[in-house]
Scaffold this motif. Structure first.
Motif, PDB file in Angstrom:
ATOM      1  N   PHE A  48      24.138  26.171  60.650  1.00  0.00           N
ATOM      2  CA  PHE A  48      25.005  25.664  59.587  1.00  0.00           C
ATOM      3  C   PHE A  48      24.495  24.363  58.998  1.00  0.00           C
ATOM      4  N   SER A  49      23.979  23.506  59.860  1.00  0.00           N
ATOM      5  CA  SER A  49      23.590  22.172  59.418  1.00  0.00           C
ATOM      6  C   SER A  49      22.372  22.171  58.499  1.00  0.00           C
ATOM      7  N   ARG A  50      21.746  23.317  58.314  1.00  0.00           N
ATOM      8  CA  ARG A  50      20.584  23.393  57.435  1.00  0.00           C
ATOM      9  C   ARG A  50      20.964  23.695  55.995  1.00  0.00           C
ATOM     10  N   TYR A  51      22.222  23.986  55.741  1.00  0.00           N
ATOM     11  CA  TYR A  51      22.619  24.465  54.431  1.00  0.00           C
ATOM     12  C   TYR A  51      23.500  23.473  53.678  1.00  0.00           C
ATOM     13  N   GLY A  52      23.212  23.350  52.392  1.00  0.00           N
ATOM     14  CA  GLY A  52      24.188  22.739  51.518  1.00  0.00           C
ATOM     15  C   GLY A  52      25.350  23.710  51.374  1.00  0.00           C
ATOM     16  N   MET A  53      26.571  23.188  51.345  1.00  0.00           N
ATOM     17  CA  MET A  53      27.739  24.054  51.277  1.00  0.00           C
ATOM     18  C   MET A  53      28.554  23.731  50.025  1.00  0.00           C
ATOM     19  N   GLY A  54      28.908  24.779  49.327  1.00  0.00           N
ATOM     20  CA  GLY A  54      29.649  24.586  48.083  1.00  0.00           C
ATOM     21  C   GLY A  54      30.927  25.393  48.047  1.00  0.00           C
ATOM     22  N   TRP A  55      31.795  24.987  47.131  1.00  0.00           N
ATOM     23  CA  TRP A  55      32.990  25.760  46.810  1.00  0.00           C
ATOM     24  C   TRP A  55      32.919  26.141  45.337  1.00  0.00           C
ATOM     25  N   LYS A 103      37.884  35.240  34.070  1.00  0.00           N
ATOM     26  CA  LYS A 103      36.922  34.164  33.832  1.00  0.00           C
ATOM     27  C   LYS A 103      35.732  34.285  34.765  1.00  0.00           C
ATOM     28  N   GLU A 104      34.670  33.611  34.412  1.00  0.00           N
ATOM     29  CA  GLU A 104      33.488  33.609  35.258  1.00  0.00           C
ATOM     30  C   GLU A 104      33.690  32.663  36.437  1.00  0.00           C
ATOM     31  N   ARG A 105      32.936  32.921  37.477  1.00  0.00           N
ATOM     32  CA  ARG A 105      32.961  32.039  38.635  1.00  0.00           C
ATOM     33  C   ARG A 105      32.421  30.678  38.236  1.00  0.00           C
ATOM     34  N   GLU A 106      33.077  29.611  38.698  1.00  0.00           N
ATOM     35  CA  GLU A 106      32.642  28.275  38.334  1.00  0.00           C
ATOM     36  C   GLU A 106      32.515  27.377  39.550  1.00  0.00           C
ATOM     37  N   PHE A 107      31.641  26.425  39.425  1.00  0.00           N
ATOM     38  CA  PHE A 107      31.377  25.466  40.490  1.00  0.00           C
ATOM     39  C   PHE A 107      32.545  24.511  40.634  1.00  0.00           C
ATOM     40  N   VAL A 108      32.862  24.164  41.881  1.00  0.00           N
ATOM     41  CA  VAL A 108      33.928  23.205  42.165  1.00  0.00           C
ATOM     42  C   VAL A 108      33.368  21.951  42.842  1.00  0.00           C
ATOM     43  N   TYR A 122      39.120  31.099  45.567  1.00  0.00           N
ATOM     44  CA  TYR A 122      38.144  30.082  45.930  1.00  0.00           C
ATOM     45  C   TYR A 122      37.183  30.644  46.967  1.00  0.00           C
ATOM     46  N   TYR A 123      35.894  30.430  46.723  1.00  0.00           N
ATOM     47  CA  TYR A 123      34.840  30.929  47.589  1.00  0.00           C
ATOM     48  C   TYR A 123      34.024  29.774  48.145  1.00  0.00           C
ATOM     49  N   CYS A 124      33.694  29.869  49.420  1.00  0.00           N
ATOM     50  CA  CYS A 124      32.711  28.942  49.966  1.00  0.00           C
ATOM     51  C   CYS A 124      31.363  29.653  49.981  1.00  0.00           C
ATOM     52  N   ALA A 125      30.325  28.867  49.884  1.00  0.00           N
ATOM     53  CA  ALA A 125      28.984  29.435  49.785  1.00  0.00           C
ATOM     54  C   ALA A 125      27.964  28.479  50.370  1.00  0.00           C
ATOM     55  N   GLY A 126      26.860  29.032  50.829  1.00  0.00           N
ATOM     56  CA  GLY A 126      25.803  28.240  51.422  1.00  0.00           C
ATOM     57  C   GLY A 126      24.497  28.371  50.658  1.00  0.00           C
ATOM     58  N   THR A 127      23.798  27.256  50.531  1.00  0.00           N
ATOM     59  CA  THR A 127      22.521  27.238  49.836  1.00  0.00           C
ATOM     60  C   THR A 127      21.484  26.532  50.690  1.00  0.00           C
ATOM     61  N   ARG A 128      20.243  26.961  50.566  1.00  0.00           N
ATOM     62  CA  ARG A 128      19.160  26.294  51.282  1.00  0.00           C
ATOM     63  C   ARG A 128      18.731  25.013  50.564  1.00  0.00           C
ATOM     64  N   LEU A 129      19.241  24.807  49.369  1.00  0.00           N
ATOM     65  CA  LEU A 129      18.949  23.567  48.656  1.00  0.00           C
ATOM     66  C   LEU A 129      19.857  22.459  49.170  1.00  0.00           C
TER      67      LEU A 129
END
Length: 122
Positions: free
Chosen positions: A28-35, A42-47, A93-100
């Motif tokens: 988990f600690s390797r990923y940036g985490m977003g909502w 409507k389209e999915r949007e960044f929070v 609302y969705y949580c998501a993980g990125t390698r960035l």
């Protein structure tokens, strides 16, 4: 990485909710985490997004000052505290993980939770 979002519900305008996202099956600690969120039609949007260390956060303008993202790497959890909710915050609302480190583009997120519904009544 598998992500499980929870904490959504029905709240009156001006109220608060705390969303939680539990991660499993990866580092988990390797990923940036977003909502992100998606309202009907409507389209999915960044929070909001938080870096792997928690040292960097970034918010969409429409939630600045109302929402706070945080994470606990020991518990593999990311939280989104939402205050001052408005009817226009109604969405899944969705949580998501990125390698960035951090990113606002949903296309850069490889891992997604199933979403949790937030409904704000006026």
């Amino acid at each position: 990485v598998q992500l499980q979002a929870s904490g959504g519900g029905l709240v009156q305008a001006g109220g608060s909710l705390r969303l939680s996202c539990a991660a499993s099956g990866g580092t988990f600690s390797r990923y940036g985490m977003g909502w992100f969120r998606q309202a009907p039609g409507k389209e999915r949007e960044f929070v909001a997004v938080i870096s792997w260390s928690g040292g960097n956060t970034y918010y969409a303008d429409f939630v600045k000052g109302r929402f706070t993202i945080s994470r606990d790497n020991a518990k593999a959890t990311v939280l989104l505290r939402m205050n001052g909710l408005k009817p226009e915050d109604t969405a899944v609302y969705y949580c998501a993980g990125t390698r960035l480190v951090v990113d606002t583009r949903s296309s850069e997120y490889a891992y997604w939770g199933q979403g949790t519904q937030v409904t704000v009544s006026s």
